[in-house]
Design an enzyme around this catalytic site. Structure first.
Site, PDB file in Angstrom:
ATOM      1  N   HIS A 311       0.707  -1.097  -0.054  1.00 22.40           N
ATOM      2  CA  HIS A 311       0.105   0.058  -0.039  1.00 22.40           C
ATOM      3  C   HIS A 311       0.885   1.391   0.121  1.00 22.40           C
ATOM      4  O   HIS A 311       0.536   2.051  -0.726  1.00 22.40           O
ATOM      5  CB  HIS A 311      -1.039  -0.047   1.357  1.00 22.40           C
ATOM      6  CG  HIS A 311      -1.673   1.374   1.438  1.00 22.40           C
ATOM      7  ND1 HIS A 311      -3.075   1.297   1.019  1.00 22.40           N
ATOM      8  CD2 HIS A 311      -1.452   2.529   2.011  1.00 22.40           C
ATOM      9  CE1 HIS A 311      -3.574   2.438   1.258  1.00 22.40           C
ATOM     10  NE2 HIS A 311      -2.575   3.121   2.070  1.00 22.40           N
ATOM     11  N   GLU A 312       1.823   1.273   0.840  1.00 19.42           N
ATOM     12  CA  GLU A 312       2.594   2.451   1.044  1.00 19.42           C
ATOM     13  C   GLU A 312       3.455   2.608  -0.281  1.00 19.42           C
ATOM     14  O   GLU A 312       3.671   3.710  -0.643  1.00 19.42           O
ATOM     15  CB  GLU A 312       3.571   2.373   2.125  1.00 19.42           C
ATOM     16  CG  GLU A 312       2.802   2.390   3.697  1.00 19.42           C
ATOM     17  CD  GLU A 312       1.841   3.458   3.825  1.00 19.42           C
ATOM     18  OE1 GLU A 312       1.836   4.475   3.000  1.00 19.42           O
ATOM     19  OE2 GLU A 312       0.961   3.024   4.651  1.00 19.42           O
ATOM     20  N   HIS A 315       1.456   4.096  -3.012  1.00 13.91           N
ATOM     21  CA  HIS A 315       1.432   5.616  -2.910  1.00 13.91           C
ATOM     22  C   HIS A 315       2.354   6.560  -3.707  1.00 13.91           C
ATOM     23  O   HIS A 315       2.009   7.470  -4.072  1.00 13.91           O
ATOM     24  CB  HIS A 315       1.388   6.020  -1.545  1.00 13.91           C
ATOM     25  CG  HIS A 315      -0.088   6.049  -0.771  1.00 13.91           C
ATOM     26  ND1 HIS A 315      -1.070   6.612  -1.345  1.00 13.91           N
ATOM     27  CD2 HIS A 315      -0.300   5.500   0.232  1.00 13.91           C
ATOM     28  CE1 HIS A 315      -1.951   6.485  -0.322  1.00 13.91           C
ATOM     29  NE2 HIS A 315      -1.562   5.878   0.534  1.00 13.91           N
ATOM     30  N   GLU A 371      -6.138   6.626  -1.974  1.00 11.64           N
ATOM     31  CA  GLU A 371      -6.114   5.420  -1.147  1.00 11.64           C
ATOM     32  C   GLU A 371      -6.497   4.063  -1.722  1.00 11.64           C
ATOM     33  O   GLU A 371      -6.051   2.971  -1.243  1.00 11.64           O
ATOM     34  CB  GLU A 371      -6.872   5.707   0.163  1.00 11.64           C
ATOM     35  CG  GLU A 371      -6.155   6.931   0.986  1.00 11.64           C
ATOM     36  CD  GLU A 371      -4.804   6.655   1.547  1.00 11.64           C
ATOM     37  OE1 GLU A 371      -4.255   5.163   1.812  1.00 11.64           O
ATOM     38  OE2 GLU A 371      -4.072   7.393   1.847  1.00 11.64           O
ATOM     39  N   ASP A 375      -4.812   0.771  -2.099  1.00 10.72           N
ATOM     40  CA  ASP A 375      -5.304  -0.512  -1.517  1.00 10.72           C
ATOM     41  C   ASP A 375      -5.160  -1.660  -2.693  1.00 10.72           C
ATOM     42  O   ASP A 375      -4.630  -2.812  -2.194  1.00 10.72           O
ATOM     43  CB  ASP A 375      -6.538  -0.490  -0.967  1.00 10.72           C
ATOM     44  CG  ASP A 375      -6.692   0.273   0.455  1.00 10.72           C
ATOM     45  OD1 ASP A 375      -5.762   0.507   1.082  1.00 10.72           O
ATOM     46  OD2 ASP A 375      -7.894   0.941   0.796  1.00 10.72           O
ATOM     47  N   HIS A 436      -9.651   7.902   3.257  1.00 11.09           N
ATOM     48  CA  HIS A 436      -9.657   6.482   2.961  1.00 11.09           C
ATOM     49  C   HIS A 436     -11.201   6.203   2.774  1.00 11.09           C
ATOM     50  O   HIS A 436     -11.918   6.793   3.436  1.00 11.09           O
ATOM     51  CB  HIS A 436      -8.965   5.763   4.253  1.00 11.09           C
ATOM     52  CG  HIS A 436      -7.672   6.141   4.583  1.00 11.09           C
ATOM     53  ND1 HIS A 436      -7.266   7.361   5.313  1.00 11.09           N
ATOM     54  CD2 HIS A 436      -6.620   5.384   4.268  1.00 11.09           C
ATOM     55  CE1 HIS A 436      -6.092   7.444   5.506  1.00 11.09           C
ATOM     56  NE2 HIS A 436      -5.356   6.480   4.778  1.00 11.09           N
ATOM     57  N   ARG A 442     -12.485  -1.216   2.002  1.00 12.34           N
ATOM     58  CA  ARG A 442     -11.222  -1.169   1.717  1.00 12.34           C
ATOM     59  C   ARG A 442     -10.684  -2.881   1.399  1.00 12.34           C
ATOM     60  O   ARG A 442      -9.751  -3.085   0.660  1.00 12.34           O
ATOM     61  CB  ARG A 442     -10.418  -0.693   2.997  1.00 12.34           C
ATOM     62  CG  ARG A 442     -10.355   0.726   3.100  1.00 12.34           C
ATOM     63  CD  ARG A 442      -9.379   1.157   4.178  1.00 12.34           C
ATOM     64  NE  ARG A 442      -7.897   1.177   3.494  1.00 12.34           N
ATOM     65  CZ  ARG A 442      -6.972   1.876   3.936  1.00 12.34           C
ATOM     66  NH1 ARG A 442      -7.029   2.332   5.230  1.00 12.34           N
ATOM     67  NH2 ARG A 442      -5.858   2.002   3.502  1.00 12.34           N
TER      68      ARG A 442
HETATM   69 ZN   LIG Z   1      -2.555   5.428   2.324  1.00 10.67          ZN
END
Ligand SMILES: [Zn+2]
Length: 474
Positions: A311-312, A315, A371, A375, A436, A442
Site C-alpha cells: 500500500h505505501e 502511494h 488510497e 489498497d 480512505h 477497503r
Molecule cells: Zn494510504
C-alpha cells in the site's frame, strides 16, 4: 455562538473540496510575500511571518517566497473578512470565532466542567461523548504524545525483537520486486515511463521500527532539552508542548530536506509514504500482531504487513505520488499520453467506489482515489510477493480449526486487519472527510478487483466478489 457557526459555515462554503485538492501540480503556487499581500490583504503577512520567525531567530524578507496552496480560498476569505469588519456585530463575531477556536482546541486540558461542556458537541460529531476514560489512559496518551521517542525507546526494548527489522526489509524487497514485475503487464504504460517508474520504485527508501537516536541517552535528552514539563501544571505543560513542537517545525525553514526525520513515533500502529522524500516508514508499532509476527506463517505476514508495505509503495504511484520524481521533486516525469491513459484507468476506481454506500450514503470515489489505488496495488503486489517468497517451499501445516489453504489465509489475514466497529455519526463524518474508504470497502473493493482472489475462493464470474468489470491501475 449562532453567529460563530454561521461564519464557520461560510468558511466551509469557500473551502475547495478535498477531491479538488488532490492535484499537487495544480495546487503549487509559488509567490513572494509581497504578492501574497496583494492576493490576501486581510492580514499583514510580513509582520505575521516575522513574529513567527522571532522564536527561532530567523528573518523574513519581502522577496521571500511561499507556496500558496489555496489562492482562491485566500482571496474569498479576504472578501469575507472585509464584509465582517464593516460592522460592529461582524467584528464581534470574528473575535468570538478566534476565541472559540482557541478554547475548543484546549478544552481537553481544562477542568472537568469544560470537558463536560464539550461532550454534547462530541456526541453530535462522532456519536460518542468519549466518557471519562480511566486516568491511566490519559496519562499514557499524553506522555506518548509529548515524549513519543522516549516512550518509544521503552516500547522497542520490550516488544520489538532484533530480527524484526531484517525480516521487514526482506518483505519490503519481495513486495517491491513483485510490484515492478507487474509493470510489463500494464499496456497503458509506455516503455520510457516504465523504465523511469522502475527507477523510482528502486529509489524509494524505507525506515523501519524507530530512529536510531532513541537508544542513545545523550541524543534522546538533547531532543527534549527545550521542553519544560512540571508535575503540577497540566495546562501549562500542554502549552509548553505546543510551543516546543512549533519551534521544532520553524527550525526547518531554509534548511535542506532531512530524509532521516520521522513523522511518527515508534509505538504508532500506522505507516506512511512521503512523496517529497520518496520514502516509506513503518514504525515498530505496526510490526506487531495482527499485522506481523516472526512466528506467523508467511501467508499471515504477507496478508497483513505485506499488504501495508504494498500500500505505501503504491502511494508513490497514485494520483498524487506519481507527480513526484525519484528524488521527491514535484515535476512531470511521465509523457502526456501515458498520463491521459493513467487518468482513464483511475476513473474506473472513482466510479467503482462512488457506487458503494454506508448508512445509505455514497462514498466519494474522487476524494478516496489515492488510497483506493494504494489498497488495490498493495494487495496485488503483496500477494505476488507471497507467491514468489514461498515458491518451491512446502506449505506449513494448516491452522488448527480453520479449513483454509495458506493462499486463502493470506486473504483472510488481509481482511482481518480491517475488522472494526464505528458509530453512525463517525462513519458519516468519514465519508465527507476521510481520504480512505471505510474499512468494509477497503477489503471488498480491493478483493473484487483481483482475479487471483476469485480463483483461490472459486467465486463464479459475475458473482458479488467476482464481478466481470474489474478496475486495475498497478
Ligand atoms: Zn494510504
Amino acid at each position: 455562538m449562532k453567529a460563530v457557526l454561521e461564519f464557520e459555515t461560510k468558511l466551509a462554503n469557500i473551502t475547495t473540496s478535498s477531491e479538488l485538492r488532490r492535484d499537487e501540480e495544480a495546487l503549487y503556487n509559488l509567490m513572494s510575500i509581497k504578492e501574497l499581500q496583494e492576493l490576501a490583504g486581510f492580514i499583514d503577512w510580513r509582520s505575521f511571518f516575522e513574529n513567527a520567525m522571532k522564536v527561532v531567530d530567523k528573518k523574513i524578507f519581502p522577496k521571500e517566497q511561499v507556496v500558496v496552496y489555496a489562492p482562491d480560498y485566500l482571496s474569498n476569505l479576504t472578501l469575507l473578512i472585509k464584509e465582517y469588519n464593516e460592522t460592529e456585530d461582524g467584528r464581534i463575531t470574528l473575535n468570538n470565532y478566534l476565541i472559540w477556536q482557541t478554547v475548543r482546541t484546549l478544552t481537553g486540558c481544562l477542568s472537568k466542567a469544560f470537558r463536560d461542556a464539550y461532550k454534547g458537541l462530541r456526541k453530535v460529531l462522532i456519536g460518542s461523548e468519549g466518557g471519562e476514560e480511566p486516568q491511566w489512559r490519559f496519562c499514557i496518551t499524553d506522555t506518548n504524545n509529548a515524549l513519543g521517542y522516549a516512550v518509544g525507546a521503552i516500547f522497542v526494548r520490550e516488544v520489538f525483537h532484533g530480527d524484526s527489522k531484517t525480516h521487514a526489509e526482506e518483505m519490503i524487497n519481495e513486495v517491491r520486486i513483485a510490484f515492478k514485475k507487474n509493470f510489463k503487464n500494464l499496456k497503458w504504460m509506455d516503455l520510457e515511463t516504465r523504465k523511469a517508474a522502475e527507477t523510482k520504485a528502486d529509489a524509494i527508501s524505507d525506515m523501519i521500527g524507530y530512529p536510531n537516536f532513541i537508544h542513545i541517552t545523550k541524543l534522546l535528552d538533547d531532543r527534549y532539552h527545550n521542553l519544560t514539563v512540571r508535575n503540577d501544571t497540566y495546562f501549562e505543560n500542554n502549552i509548553q508542548l505546543n510551543y516546543y513542537n512549533l519551534v521544532k517545525n520553524l527550525e526547518k525553514i531554509n534548511e535542506p530536506v532531512n530524509k532521516t526525520t520521522w513523522s511518527m513515533f515508534p509505538s504508532t500502529v500506522n505507516a506512511y509514504y512521503t512523496p517529497g522524500k520518496n520514502q516509506m516508514v513503518f514504525p515498530a508499532g505496526i510490526l506487531q500482531s495482527p499485522f506481523y509476527d516472526s512466528k506467523y506463517p508467511a501467508s499471515l505476514n504477507f496478508g497483513g504487513m505485506g499488504v501495508v508495505m504494498g500500500h505505501e509503495l503504491t502511494h508513490g504511484f497514485d494520483d498524487q505520488g506519481r507527480e513526484f520524481d525519484k528524488d521527491g521533486n514535484l515535476h512531470q516525469w511521465w509523457n502526456n499520453n501515458t498520463i491521459e491513459l493513467f487518468k482513464n484507468r483511475t476513473e474506473c476506481f472513482a466510479k467503482q467506489y462512488s457506487k458503494y454506500q454506508i448508512n445509505g450514503k455514497n462514498l466519494n470515489g474522487n476524494q478516496t482515489l489515492g488510497e483506493n489505488i494504494a489498497d488495490n496495488g498493495g494487495l496485488k503486489a503483496a500477494y505476488h510477493a507471497y507467491l514468489q517468497y514461498t515458491e518451491g517451499k512446502p506449505d506449513p501445516p494448516p491452522l488448527p480449526g480453520i479449513n483454509l489453504t495458506h493462499k486463502q489465509l493470506f486473504f483472510l489475514a488481509f481482511a482481518q486487519v480491517w475488522c472494526s466497529t464505528v458509530t453512525v455519526e463517525t462513519a458519516n463524518l468519514e465519508i465527507v472527510k476521510d481520504p480512505h474508504s471505510p474499512a468494509k470497502y477497503r477489503v471488498t473493493g480491493s478483493l473484487t478487483n483481483l482475479k487471483e482472489f476469485a480463483a483461490e475462493f472459486k467465486c463464479q464470474p459475475g458473482t458479488k466478489m467476482n464481478p466481470k468489470d474489474k478496475c486495475e491501475v498497478w
